[in-house]
Structures are given as structure tokens and as C-alpha cells.
Design a protein around this motif. Structure first.
Motif, PDB file in Angstrom:
ATOM      1  N   GLU A  21       0.848  -1.204   0.000  1.00  0.00           N
ATOM      2  CA  GLU A  21       0.000   0.000   0.000  1.00  0.00           C
ATOM      3  C   GLU A  21       0.887   1.260   0.000  1.00  0.00           C
ATOM      4  O   GLU A  21       0.572   2.255  -0.657  1.00  0.00           O
ATOM      5  CB  GLU A  21      -0.924  -0.032   1.225  1.00  0.00           C
ATOM      6  CG  GLU A  21      -2.129   0.861   1.070  1.00  0.00           C
ATOM      7  CD  GLU A  21      -3.275   0.494   2.005  1.00  0.00           C
ATOM      8  OE1 GLU A  21      -3.399  -0.675   2.425  1.00  0.00           O
ATOM      9  OE2 GLU A  21      -4.070   1.394   2.305  1.00  0.00           O
ATOM     10  N   ASN A  72      -1.716  -0.112  13.557  1.00  0.00           N
ATOM     11  CA  ASN A  72      -2.384  -1.199  12.818  1.00  0.00           C
ATOM     12  C   ASN A  72      -1.991  -1.250  11.335  1.00  0.00           C
ATOM     13  O   ASN A  72      -1.993  -2.318  10.731  1.00  0.00           O
ATOM     14  CB  ASN A  72      -3.905  -1.132  12.998  1.00  0.00           C
ATOM     15  CG  ASN A  72      -4.531   0.080  12.371  1.00  0.00           C
ATOM     16  OD1 ASN A  72      -3.883   1.111  12.198  1.00  0.00           O
ATOM     17  ND2 ASN A  72      -5.800  -0.019  12.017  1.00  0.00           N
ATOM     18  N   PHE A  73      -1.652  -0.084  10.770  1.00  0.00           N
ATOM     19  CA  PHE A  73      -1.071  -0.030   9.418  1.00  0.00           C
ATOM     20  C   PHE A  73       0.199   0.798   9.528  1.00  0.00           C
ATOM     21  O   PHE A  73       0.253   1.950   9.104  1.00  0.00           O
ATOM     22  CB  PHE A  73      -2.076   0.547   8.413  1.00  0.00           C
ATOM     23  CG  PHE A  73      -3.050  -0.484   7.930  1.00  0.00           C
ATOM     24  CD1 PHE A  73      -2.846  -1.168   6.737  1.00  0.00           C
ATOM     25  CD2 PHE A  73      -4.145  -0.825   8.698  1.00  0.00           C
ATOM     26  CE1 PHE A  73      -3.714  -2.158   6.321  1.00  0.00           C
ATOM     27  CE2 PHE A  73      -5.026  -1.815   8.292  1.00  0.00           C
ATOM     28  CZ  PHE A  73      -4.811  -2.481   7.094  1.00  0.00           C
ATOM     29  N   ARG A  99      -8.693  -3.084  12.411  1.00  0.00           N
ATOM     30  CA  ARG A  99      -8.695  -2.071  11.336  1.00  0.00           C
ATOM     31  C   ARG A  99      -9.799  -1.093  11.657  1.00  0.00           C
ATOM     32  O   ARG A  99     -10.857  -1.502  12.147  1.00  0.00           O
ATOM     33  CB  ARG A  99      -9.049  -2.700   9.984  1.00  0.00           C
ATOM     34  CG  ARG A  99      -8.050  -3.679   9.462  1.00  0.00           C
ATOM     35  CD  ARG A  99      -8.326  -3.952   7.993  1.00  0.00           C
ATOM     36  NE  ARG A  99      -7.534  -5.051   7.500  1.00  0.00           N
ATOM     37  CZ  ARG A  99      -7.102  -5.168   6.258  1.00  0.00           C
ATOM     38  NH1 ARG A  99      -7.408  -4.250   5.357  1.00  0.00           N
ATOM     39  NH2 ARG A  99      -6.390  -6.201   5.880  1.00  0.00           N
ATOM     40  N   CYS A 100      -9.599   0.172  11.307  1.00  0.00           N
ATOM     41  CA  CYS A 100     -10.720   1.118  11.490  1.00  0.00           C
ATOM     42  C   CYS A 100     -11.846   0.745  10.553  1.00  0.00           C
ATOM     43  O   CYS A 100     -12.986   1.167  10.752  1.00  0.00           O
ATOM     44  CB  CYS A 100     -10.345   2.565  11.240  1.00  0.00           C
ATOM     45  SG  CYS A 100      -8.661   2.979  11.120  1.00  0.00           S
ATOM     46  N   THR A 101     -11.524  -0.014   9.515  1.00  0.00           N
ATOM     47  CA  THR A 101     -12.543  -0.390   8.531  1.00  0.00           C
ATOM     48  C   THR A 101     -13.141  -1.785   8.797  1.00  0.00           C
ATOM     49  O   THR A 101     -13.914  -2.290   7.988  1.00  0.00           O
ATOM     50  CB  THR A 101     -11.915  -0.391   7.126  1.00  0.00           C
ATOM     51  OG1 THR A 101     -10.707  -1.170   7.174  1.00  0.00           O
ATOM     52  CG2 THR A 101     -11.582   1.001   6.647  1.00  0.00           C
ATOM     53  N   ILE A 151     -13.394  -3.812   4.199  1.00  0.00           N
ATOM     54  CA  ILE A 151     -11.969  -3.479   4.181  1.00  0.00           C
ATOM     55  C   ILE A 151     -11.432  -3.603   2.746  1.00  0.00           C
ATOM     56  O   ILE A 151     -12.007  -4.317   1.924  1.00  0.00           O
ATOM     57  CB  ILE A 151     -11.158  -4.357   5.156  1.00  0.00           C
ATOM     58  CG1 ILE A 151     -11.122  -5.834   4.739  1.00  0.00           C
ATOM     59  CG2 ILE A 151     -11.718  -4.261   6.568  1.00  0.00           C
ATOM     60  CD1 ILE A 151     -10.274  -6.716   5.652  1.00  0.00           C
ATOM     61  N   GLY A 152     -10.338  -2.913   2.499  1.00  0.00           N
ATOM     62  CA  GLY A 152      -9.723  -3.050   1.174  1.00  0.00           C
ATOM     63  C   GLY A 152      -9.681  -1.774   0.368  1.00  0.00           C
ATOM     64  O   GLY A 152      -9.692  -1.809  -0.875  1.00  0.00           O
ATOM     65  N   ALA A 153      -9.598  -0.633   1.057  1.00  0.00           N
ATOM     66  CA  ALA A 153      -9.545   0.640   0.339  1.00  0.00           C
ATOM     67  C   ALA A 153      -8.253   0.746  -0.474  1.00  0.00           C
ATOM     68  O   ALA A 153      -7.213   0.239  -0.070  1.00  0.00           O
ATOM     69  CB  ALA A 153      -9.609   1.784   1.337  1.00  0.00           C
TER      70      ALA A 153
HETATM   71  C1  UN1 Z   1      -7.457   1.100   8.752  1.00  0.00           C
HETATM   72  O1  UN1 Z   1      -8.414   0.363   8.847  1.00  0.00           O
HETATM   73  O2  UN1 Z   1      -6.971   1.635   9.753  1.00  0.00           O
HETATM   74  O3  UN1 Z   1      -9.080  -0.409   3.643  1.00  0.00           O
HETATM   75  C2  UN1 Z   1      -6.825   1.348   7.447  1.00  0.00           C
HETATM   76  C3  UN1 Z   1      -8.300  -1.082   4.296  1.00  0.00           C
HETATM   77  C4  UN1 Z   1      -6.838  -0.753   4.288  1.00  0.00           C
HETATM   78  C5  UN1 Z   1      -6.550   0.401   5.167  1.00  0.00           C
HETATM   79  C6  UN1 Z   1      -7.224   0.307   6.476  1.00  0.00           C
HETATM   80  N1  UN1 Z   1      -6.406  -0.478   2.942  1.00  0.00           N
HETATM   81  O4  UN1 Z   1      -8.694  -1.994   4.981  1.00  0.00           O
END
Ligand code: UN1
Length: 506
Positions: A116, A162-163, A293-295, A454-456
Motif C-alpha cells: 500500500e 495497525n497499518f 482495522r478502522c474499517t 476493508i480493502g480501500a
Molecule cells: C485502517 O483500517 O486503519 O481499507 C486502514 C483497508 C486498508 C486500510 C485500512 N487499505 O482496509
């Protein structure tokens, strides 16, 4: 290349700060220890526990470097960022292994994290030749008008564990491209990843002082950065609690501030969905990165017609997930990052039971061969959750998902929207009309159709609405708006005073 005291050393992640192109220890010799959360007996390294003096030195170096970096043409800044992509690519495997050891995500996910950052560097390298403004016509004759982006100054960045490579890259590369200089304060749980990332940038040839690294804890080094008068902007990813304190401090000194905070993301599964696909998505969204993950998919909104079968299959699949050493590629779920996270997730188990949710699997620390010295937690599913329960409202940040039954798309969207957060969201359906209604009505910064929460990807805006953020978006072109100011330019070549709004013929 910036040559520091240890720049020649063949180390991936120096246990030092990086200030003005030099790798330096903490002035008072204070030390922060990093350990492997999968086996806390294994030390990863010692890093400075910096305080005000180190932050001051780093900000000073960044301020000095800004004088020249802001004048480097954006295509050249982009070219340097492209070299960062190359160094990161060369070190991808080594950095991924270090990340897995330091914060516990499975190796394949750690490789994705470094990837990423590579994607991000490549994206902003390209933006170096697209740092466009606008040109337009003045309302007056013989007068030219345009707008151009300008840099802001020293940017303070406070990033999570976390990332630990991807998120610093989302912030640092667009900031650099815009001509700013940077002081990074990585999370105290992942100092080695922060150091490895900055080392890669230094080795790629980012000039001395343009990117500085100060290791330390939020309350000391982080606060010193937020409160430093020469820091023009703070970019923060982390909890809403800390984000709100940062926003308050920045508000008082009128500092720019970009926040990316919590989520309580939901995946809707309608009765017409491809259920196997939705199941795979739910497993990945809820338990990938052990839910840290925040997502992460922390709520599953299941249509009543498929609820029972879906949960039965999901529980079976969750129980089959292999929890264990994240360096072993057969394992799918690694440990939580630290004792505090383990305690936090454990507390929510009691909260959920007291609120009347039904535990369908997991619910406790994972035990077994090789797990005794790590912060492992079983993949956990609660059923019979109602929208107002605490586990359906509060961010847990662990491998825990809550199932809520819904009777219609309208109800699903209302429940999805019924939290204070708005980061990511997902809907599985084959009904194109329903999917587009969801895209329109869901209150979130990201909506996936037939994909997990998840997966942005780095070329699209990342961030959320409501308490998830404060109106900014990272990644993509939108990040340029965080890290640059607009300047409007009027050039009058008429040779006389022309008064806007007054000398204009209707
Ligand atoms: C996060 O969840 O803190 O979209 C970032 C995603 C990752 C980035 C997540 N590409 O799950």
C-alpha cells in the motif's frame, strides 16, 4: 543521499530518532521497548522515548529544510518519491517480516501493508506532474487570473500501529509532494516499522530535514508536536478520544488538523445476495488483521430470511480459522497488539453478555500450543444483537463481530447509520436498485457493493463522516487538499488601476 551517523549501517530499522538527516539517540537516554505480541519474550528493539527537546530539534530541522524543499519543482519532488517506491519495493519482504513480528498481522497482510505504501508513493510520484491549479478570466479586461497550490510548512504526523507503514505513507507522500516537510511520531507499539519506513525514505534520497522521525509516546512526544508553534498542521489517525483532544489543541492555536478516527462498520447481507461471497467477505472483513482495522466489519446486518443459515455457516467458518504465529503462513489470525487491547476486547465480552447478546463462538483468549506468550483472542461472533447495545455502538478493535437481524433494506440502512461513526460500509445484494439506494443513503465515507468493508485503494479518498473524521480525506487527489493551501493570483496587464466589482460594465 542524506548521510547520518549510522546511515551506512546495514540496519533496516535503527533504534534512534532521525533528525535533520542524522540518526540520534534520545538526549536523556530514555528508551521505549518493542516486543513481539505473538510471543512477548521476543524483543524487537529499543527506541528513544523522546520528549520536548527531541521534538523541538526535529521541528527546527523540518523548518530549516522547508526553506529549500518548497522550492524544489513538484515533478522533481515526485521523482524522489518514485525512488522511495523503489526502495520500499526492494525491502518489501524484510519490512513485512519486521511488521509481522512487531504488531502481529499475518505475513500476507503485512506484505499488503508495505505494498500500500509502494502504491501510494507511485501515485503521488505521478501527481508531481499534475499539481494543477486553475486558470480563468478576470471580470476586467487585460487581467489574467489563476489559482495555484502552495505548501503549508512543517507537518506533524501521528500514526497508529495497525497499518504502521501504509498509514504514514498516506500522509507523508502527499505532504512531501505538496512541498511540506515532516515530523513523524509513529505509534509506540510499532517504532521499528516507523524507523524502517523513514530509513527507506532517507536511503531513497529524501534530503536531510525533509522527513524527521521522533519516537515516543503520545502524551509526551505526540503532545509536544501538537503544541509546537512552528508545526503548521497535524495529521492524526487513531481513536476518536485522542483525535478530539488533538482537535481542541489545534483549534486553540488555529493549527490545521486532519483527523481519521474510529469506525463501527457494517456489512448488510440481503436475502437475494450471493451468500457464499457474502460469507467470505464477512470473514475477511471481521477477522482480517484480527479485527484491528478502522474499517473492520464489526456489525453484520443480516436479512431475516437468510439470518439463521448465514450465521450457522459463519460460525463454522470462524471456528475453522487458524489462530497462531502470524509468521507461519498457514495461520489466518494473529495476536492483538498488546495487553491493553486484549483487556479491552475481553471487557466487551462481559458487556455483551450483560446486554443480552448471544455468544455463538469465541469469546475468550485463544489458548493452545505456541499461544501462551502472545495476545491471541478467538474469532468471536455475537448473535441476537440489537442496534443500541454497546457492542453494536462502540469500536472494539478486535476479532469480534455482532449480528443484527434486519427485515428490509430501509431498516438495514437505518441501523447501519445509527452510530456516531461513518467510515466504511458494505452491502451484498443482486438488486441493482437496492444497491444504488444504499450507495445514496448510507452515511459513510466508503461503501462497497458485493465486497467487504476493508480493502480501500490508495487512489481514492479515504476517510469518514460524522465522528470518524473532521471533513478531510486522505489518499487520492483529495489528500492534496489537506497538505496544500490555495493561492489566487491576479495579473493586471492593463497598465491602469481597475476596480473589481466597480469598473465592471453590467
Ligand atoms: C485502517 O483500517 O486503519 O481499507 C486502514 C483497508 C486498508 C486500510 C485500512 N487499505 O482496509
Amino acid at each position: 543521499m542524506a548521510r547520518g551517523k549510522t546511515a551506512g549501517a546495514k540496519v533496516l530499522a535503527p533504534g534512534l530518532n532521525y533528525i535533520g538527516g542524522e540518526w540520534l539517540p534520545d538526549e536523556d537516554g530514555l528508551v521505549l521497548e518493542s516486543r513481539n505480541p505473538a510471543d512477548i519474550r521476543e524483543p524487537i528493539g529499543s527506541f528513544p522515548n523522546s520528549r520536548l527537546n527531541e521534538v523541538r530539534a526535529a521541528v527546527h530541522a523540518a523548518k530549516q529544510a522547508f526553506k529549500t524543499w518548497r522550492l524544489v519543482p513538484p515533478p522533481q519532488r515526485g521523482a524522489l518519491i518514485r525512488r522511495c517506491a523503489q526502495v520500499l519495493r526492494d525491502r518489501k519482504e524484510a519490512m513485512a517480516r519486521l511488521m509481522t513480528r512487531e504488531m502481529g498481522k499475518p505475513l500476507s497482510e503485512a506484505r499488503g501493508d508495505v505494498q500500500e505504501a509502494i502504491d501510494c508513493a507511485e501515485y503521488y510520484a505521478g501527481e508531481g506532474r499534475r499539481w494543477f491549479g486553475e486558470t480563468t478570466h478576470s471580470e476586467l479586461p487585460d487581467k489574467f487570473a489563476m489559482s495555484v497550490r502552495t505548501p503549508i510548512g512543517v507537518c506533524g504526523m501521528i500514526t497508529p500501529w495497525n497499518f504502521p507503514v501504509a498509514i504514514p505513507s498516506w500522509k507523508i507522500f502527499p505532504a512531501l509532494l505538496c512541498g511540506n516537510t515532516v515530523v513523524l511520531k509513529p505509534a509506540e507499539d510499532t517504532p521499528a516499522c516507523g524507523a524502517a519506513f523513514v530509513k527507506a525514505l532517507a536511503d531513497a534520497g529524501i534530503p536531510a530535514g525533509v522527513v524527521n522521525l521522533v519516537q515516543g509516546i503520545g502524551e509526551e512526544a505526540g503532545a509536544a508536536l501538537v503544541n509546537h508553534p512552528d508545526v503548521a498542521l497535524i495529521s492524526f489517525t487513531g481513536s476518536s478520544y485522542t483525535g478530539s483532544a488533538i482537535a481542541e489543541a489545534c483549534g486553540k492555536s488555529l493549527k490545521r488538523c486532519s483527523l481519521e478516527m474510529g469506525g463501527k462498520n457494517a456489512q448488510i447481507v440481503m436475502d437475494d445476495a450471493d451468500l457464499d461471497l457474502a460469507l467470505e467477505g464477512a470473514l475477511w472483513g471481521a477477522f482480517g488483521t484480527a479485527g484491528q482495522r478502522c474499517t473492520a466489519t464489526s456489525r453484520l446486518l443480516l436479512h431475516k430470511k437468510i439470518h439463521k443459515t448465514f450465521v450457522a455457516k459463519l460460525v463454522k467458518a470462524a471456528k475453522a480459522l487458524r489462530v497462531g504465529d502470524p509468521l507461519d503462513e498457514r495461520n489466518q489470525v494473529g495476536p492483538l497488539v498488546n495487553q491493553a487491547q486484549l483487556d479491552r476486547v475481553s471487557v466487551y465480552m462481559d458487556v455483551a453478555r450483560k446486554d443480552g447478546a448471544t455468544l455463538r463462538c469465541g469469546g475468550k483468549r485463544a489458548t493452545g500450543p505456541g499461544l501462551a506468550h502472545g495476545y491471541f483472542f478467538q474469532p468471536t461472533i455475537f448473535d441476537g444483537v440489537t442496534p443500541e447495545m454497546r457492542i453494536a455502538q462502540e469500536e472494539i478493535f478486535g476479532p469480534v463481530t455482532s449480528v443484527i437481524e434486519i427485515g428490509s433494506l430501509d431498516e438495514a440502512i437505518a441501523v447501519l447509520n445509527g452510530t456516531k461513526y461513518g467510515l466504511s460500509s458494505s452491502i451484498y445484494t443482486r438488486d441493482v436498485n437496492g444497491a444504488f439506494r444504499a450507495i445514496r443513503d448510507i452515511e459513510a465515507g466508503i461503501t462497497y457493493v458485493n465486497g467487504p468493508t476493508i480493502g480501500a485503494e490508495v487512489h481514492l479518498p479515504f476517510g469518514g463522516v460524522k465522528n470518524t473524521g473532521n471533513g478531510h480525506r486522505e489518499a487520492g487527489r483529495s489528500a492534496l487538499d489537506i497538505f496544500s493551501e490555495w493561492k489566487s493570483v491576479y495579473v493586471d496587464y492593463s497598465g491602469k488601476l481597475q476596480k473589481a466589482q466597480i469598473d465592471v460594465q453590467a
